[in-house]
Design a protein around this motif. Sequence first.
Motif, PDB file in Angstrom:
ATOM      1  N   HIS A 152      -8.635   2.641  -3.344  1.00 15.75           N
ATOM      2  CA  HIS A 152      -8.938   1.805  -2.267  1.00 15.75           C
ATOM      3  C   HIS A 152      -8.845   2.690  -1.011  1.00 15.75           C
ATOM      4  O   HIS A 152      -7.327   2.887  -0.937  1.00 15.75           O
ATOM      5  CB  HIS A 152      -8.413   0.501  -2.194  1.00 15.75           C
ATOM      6  N   TRP A 170      -2.173  -5.754   2.533  1.00 14.22           N
ATOM      7  CA  TRP A 170      -3.515  -5.969   3.050  1.00 14.22           C
ATOM      8  C   TRP A 170      -4.345  -7.307   3.102  1.00 14.22           C
ATOM      9  O   TRP A 170      -4.050  -8.059   2.157  1.00 14.22           O
ATOM     10  CB  TRP A 170      -4.735  -5.103   2.210  1.00 14.22           C
ATOM     11  N   SER A 208       0.865  -1.156   0.055  1.00 13.41           N
ATOM     12  CA  SER A 208       0.128   0.011  -0.092  1.00 13.41           C
ATOM     13  C   SER A 208       0.521   1.302  -0.153  1.00 13.41           C
ATOM     14  O   SER A 208       1.985   1.230  -0.093  1.00 13.41           O
ATOM     15  CB  SER A 208      -0.958   0.106   1.130  1.00 13.41           C
ATOM     16  N   LEU A 233     -15.479  -5.290   3.301  1.00 14.65           N
ATOM     17  CA  LEU A 233     -15.632  -4.004   2.188  1.00 14.65           C
ATOM     18  C   LEU A 233     -16.980  -3.458   2.918  1.00 14.65           C
ATOM     19  O   LEU A 233     -17.907  -3.921   3.408  1.00 14.65           O
ATOM     20  CB  LEU A 233     -15.823  -4.480   0.816  1.00 14.65           C
ATOM     21  N   ALA A 291     -12.474  -1.768   4.299  1.00 16.31           N
ATOM     22  CA  ALA A 291     -11.973  -0.969   3.108  1.00 16.31           C
ATOM     23  C   ALA A 291     -12.996  -0.593   2.280  1.00 16.31           C
ATOM     24  O   ALA A 291     -14.138  -1.228   2.005  1.00 16.31           O
ATOM     25  CB  ALA A 291     -11.260  -2.159   2.477  1.00 16.31           C
ATOM     26  N   LEU A 342      -8.060  -6.471   7.446  1.00 17.37           N
ATOM     27  CA  LEU A 342      -9.070  -5.644   7.389  1.00 17.37           C
ATOM     28  C   LEU A 342     -10.424  -6.743   7.553  1.00 17.37           C
ATOM     29  O   LEU A 342      -9.970  -7.923   6.960  1.00 17.37           O
ATOM     30  CB  LEU A 342      -9.040  -5.338   5.769  1.00 17.37           C
ATOM     31  N   ALA A 348      -8.684   2.425   3.543  1.00 17.90           N
ATOM     32  CA  ALA A 348      -9.124   1.500   4.574  1.00 17.90           C
ATOM     33  C   ALA A 348      -8.629   2.249   6.078  1.00 17.90           C
ATOM     34  O   ALA A 348      -7.874   3.275   6.087  1.00 17.90           O
ATOM     35  CB  ALA A 348      -7.944   0.424   4.744  1.00 17.90           C
ATOM     36  N   ARG A 380     -11.327  -2.962  10.854  1.00 12.19           N
ATOM     37  CA  ARG A 380     -11.059  -1.996   9.737  1.00 12.19           C
ATOM     38  C   ARG A 380     -11.897  -2.269   8.711  1.00 12.19           C
ATOM     39  O   ARG A 380     -11.983  -3.527   8.294  1.00 12.19           O
ATOM     40  CB  ARG A 380      -9.720  -2.227   9.637  1.00 12.19           C
TER      41      ARG A 380
END
Length: 584
Positions: free
Chosen positions: A556, A16, A10, A472, A502, A469, A558, A500
């Motif tokens: 993207h 991720w 990232s 979504l 995304a 993560l 996060a 977390r």
Amino acid sequence: MSDFLNVSSSLTGRRWVGLDIETQRAAEAMAQATALPAPVCTVLARRGVPAEEAQSFLEPTLRDLLPDPRGMKDMEAAATRTLTALDKGERIAIFADYDVDGATSATLLIDWFRQAGQRVTLYIPDRIDEGYGPNVPAMEELAANHSLIICVDCGTLSHEPIAAARAKGADVVVLDHHLGGETLPDALAVVNPNRQDEADAPGYLCAAGVVFLMLVEMGRQLREAGKPGPDLMSMLDLVALGTVADVAPLVEANRAFVRQGLKIMARRARVGLVALADVSRMNEAPKPYHLGFLLGPRINAGGRIGQADLGARLLVTQDPHEAAALAERLDQLNTERREIEDAVRQNALAQAEARGLEAPLVWAADDGWHPGVVGIVASRLKEATNRPAVVIGFDGEDGKGSGRSISGVDLGASIQRLAAEGLIQKGGGHKMAAGLSLSRDQLEPAMERLSELLAKQGSGDAGPADLKLDSLLMPGAVTPELIEQIEAAGPFGAGAPGPRFAFPDVKIHFTKRVGTGHLKVTFGDGLSARLDAIAFGAFDTDLGPALVGHDGARFHLAGRLELNVWQGRVSPQLRLEDAARAEA
């Protein structure tokens, strides 16, 4: 496991990682069985909560989660001796550590005795002059004028000082949580879930939790004798503060302590905490974040670079004017502490980089580094390198240091082993944090041996920390109600990381640099829904420059969801932690 959203590196250099397939399936099944929102089910499934227990998990109560105090060794003896001292009007002293856990533990006892109509003496050692834990001169002085000394958040390894107090005729009770040695000091009682001879004790408790359990046991003994006891529920604000500030894992009873304690704190009944919240500019109901990053550091500032007892005095006082003055002083000391910390952190990081950041142990040492900030700097090094870290400050030939560890690596036991092998003067702690004292000649051999011990636990195998993560989300799905439902699966913190999420392939609508290196962002899905975000320290990495100079590119994003309160208005917000360019 494949990279989440195909992000292998990232903007902050992290991979991720999503949930494993079994957890995803459990979350989907829970959503069907309970009708709870999918993001909530994801959090519960990650924490291993079965669908049939989801509702009770979301509403933790002390009645269901509180361990039986009598399940811990010496608990009944400690409570009985303390009640005897109260009944006979004996003089009682409390010897407490100088950090938040020590201050809250001491205040719990002082508050209880005050409600029972008894005054007690508080003694907190000076970090510089006396160091951590009981020392012989202080214990002898207390024993000369008190028949009972209660050591809180310290004492488990204090053989000689406790023996000195006993020789002067005082009984000593230890209420602690730090890792115990092979033998215990000659105290009347050592109540510690991390004694080596404890099997099923709640080792996740901080000292404030241990003290609270003794107050529960004292209340039980009073009821059995037909006597009323002080109100314990009103003291849970102190237990919550000690638990979060000491980075105790937010599991089992600690969840209930913090959840219920935050409700008590929101009533603003303890004048010291009210004054501290006001000087910290808290403008919303307290959350674990406020305890760990606003209130805790200010209470700690007294023990770190000021008078050791300032934090406890603030918590104990019932005078609003005194509370305001103490809170203001602690706020000033906290500002000074940050300045000292920044200077030490820069030097320590440069030294550690020169030594190499891939080793099993990252360490740094130098003359004049303030012993009150070495622990914080060690924590910063650990976060930057994903390695256990030790930072040591020397005054002449004598060094005092502090260490912080990563998950799965027991630093306290390793440092205790150094002491047993004679490689340092003394040391101890728990899995994630420890302290040590050593001479200049001992430095290199001790760090080399500590590195060997940590390597055997796999500390040198960790790469850059992955960003984990949960699932979504789309901007339009985020509402204050959803965030409140997710928060019900908390509290989140040590041992229970917050979820977390995304946000895939979003458009950056607005960016603005704020404060010192922070970034405000508004993003959307290209339709009507938009969401605000704040990225702290965004310009310390490539994150800030890339988002500001996006030039229409999609990303993207996060981070963690939170409620932002501004001028009475509550709105959802993303605490932005990372981003990656969306593939065209």
